[in-house]
Design a protein around this motif. Structure first.
Motif, PDB file in Angstrom:
ATOM      1  N   HIS A  88       0.830  -1.209   0.000  1.00 37.20           N
ATOM      2  CA  HIS A  88       0.000   0.000   0.000  1.00 37.20           C
ATOM      3  C   HIS A  88       0.866   1.262   0.000  1.00 37.20           C
ATOM      4  O   HIS A  88       0.526   2.253  -0.660  1.00 37.20           O
ATOM      5  CB  HIS A  88      -0.944  -0.009   1.201  1.00 37.20           C
ATOM      6  CG  HIS A  88      -1.802  -1.244   1.243  1.00 37.20           C
ATOM      7  ND1 HIS A  88      -2.837  -1.464   0.362  1.00 37.20           N
ATOM      8  CD2 HIS A  88      -1.745  -2.335   2.043  1.00 37.20           C
ATOM      9  CE1 HIS A  88      -3.393  -2.630   0.618  1.00 37.20           C
ATOM     10  NE2 HIS A  88      -2.741  -3.177   1.638  1.00 37.20           N
ATOM     11  N   ILE A  89       1.969   1.199   0.718  1.00 36.77           N
ATOM     12  CA  ILE A  89       2.912   2.329   0.716  1.00 36.77           C
ATOM     13  C   ILE A  89       3.493   2.493  -0.682  1.00 36.77           C
ATOM     14  O   ILE A  89       3.557   3.611  -1.210  1.00 36.77           O
ATOM     15  CB  ILE A  89       4.022   2.119   1.764  1.00 36.77           C
ATOM     16  CG1 ILE A  89       3.426   2.198   3.174  1.00 36.77           C
ATOM     17  CG2 ILE A  89       5.143   3.143   1.586  1.00 36.77           C
ATOM     18  CD1 ILE A  89       4.363   1.736   4.271  1.00 36.77           C
ATOM     19  N   GLU A  90       3.899   1.396  -1.295  1.00 33.75           N
ATOM     20  CA  GLU A  90       4.449   1.468  -2.663  1.00 33.75           C
ATOM     21  C   GLU A  90       3.402   1.990  -3.640  1.00 33.75           C
ATOM     22  O   GLU A  90       3.722   2.765  -4.544  1.00 33.75           O
ATOM     23  CB  GLU A  90       4.975   0.102  -3.108  1.00 33.75           C
ATOM     24  CG  GLU A  90       6.228  -0.361  -2.374  1.00 33.75           C
ATOM     25  CD  GLU A  90       7.467   0.482  -2.645  1.00 33.75           C
ATOM     26  OE1 GLU A  90       7.469   1.370  -3.532  1.00 33.75           O
ATOM     27  OE2 GLU A  90       8.474   0.242  -1.951  1.00 33.75           O
ATOM     28  N   ALA A  91       2.145   1.577  -3.470  1.00 32.54           N
ATOM     29  CA  ALA A  91       1.072   2.065  -4.352  1.00 32.54           C
ATOM     30  C   ALA A  91       0.865   3.564  -4.174  1.00 32.54           C
ATOM     31  O   ALA A  91       0.686   4.295  -5.162  1.00 32.54           O
ATOM     32  CB  ALA A  91      -0.233   1.312  -4.068  1.00 32.54           C
ATOM     33  N   ALA A  92       0.907   4.040  -2.942  1.00 30.35           N
ATOM     34  CA  ALA A  92       0.754   5.485  -2.684  1.00 30.35           C
ATOM     35  C   ALA A  92       1.919   6.256  -3.298  1.00 30.35           C
ATOM     36  O   ALA A  92       1.725   7.324  -3.889  1.00 30.35           O
ATOM     37  CB  ALA A  92       0.663   5.748  -1.183  1.00 30.35           C
ATOM     38  N   ILE A  93       3.112   5.710  -3.179  1.00 29.55           N
ATOM     39  CA  ILE A  93       4.287   6.359  -3.775  1.00 29.55           C
ATOM     40  C   ILE A  93       4.150   6.403  -5.293  1.00 29.55           C
ATOM     41  O   ILE A  93       4.436   7.417  -5.929  1.00 29.55           O
ATOM     42  CB  ILE A  93       5.576   5.633  -3.331  1.00 29.55           C
ATOM     43  CG1 ILE A  93       5.803   5.870  -1.835  1.00 29.55           C
ATOM     44  CG2 ILE A  93       6.773   6.092  -4.152  1.00 29.55           C
ATOM     45  CD1 ILE A  93       6.837   4.955  -1.195  1.00 29.55           C
TER      46      ILE A  93
END
Length: 127
Positions: A88-93
């Motif tokens: 989810h962090i990678e998707a937000a980035i």
């Protein structure tokens, strides 16, 4: 006094007190004390080996603080902290947000990591 000496002294006192008191409570306290000591040893070992640099995960390479406010320093430095959030962090980035808000920041792991990964974004963090 070193942490080892401090722990030894406290544990000895606790075990002496249990001889005439509530043995179970004394033992539980002693075990919690030993767990905190072990956590500190692990943290010190990781810091000696890697410094404060996160080793993997979405914030790999980030320089972090030398101790954690919430007692979970080791997973943060290793890069496995809240691993279930990594996708989810990678998707937000990947979305390239221009503004990130971190509420409940503690020592700023996520705020600093997002600022590192999204250098053009405004990152507001509140505790």
């Amino acid at each position: 006094m070193s942490i080892n000496d401090t722990i030894h002294q406290h544990l000895t006192e606790v075990l002496k007190e249990t001889a005439g008191g509530n043995e179970r409570e004394g033992l539980e306290y002693g075990l919690r004390l030993l767990a905190r000591w072990r956590t500190q040893l692990i943290q010190n070992t990781l810091f000696a080996r890697y410094g404060a640099v996160v080793q993997s995960g979405p914030f790999k390479g980030m320089t972090f603080v030398d101790r954690s406010a919430e007692g979970c320093y080791a997973p943060k430095i290793v890069g496995s902290y809240e691993q279930e959030l990594h996708p989810h962090i990678e998707a937000a980035i990947a979305r390239g947000y221009g503004h990130v808000v971190n509420i409940g920041m503690a020592e700023g792991y996520y705020a600093t990591g997002m600022a590192l990964r999204l250098p053009d974004a405004i990152v507001d963090a509140f505790d």
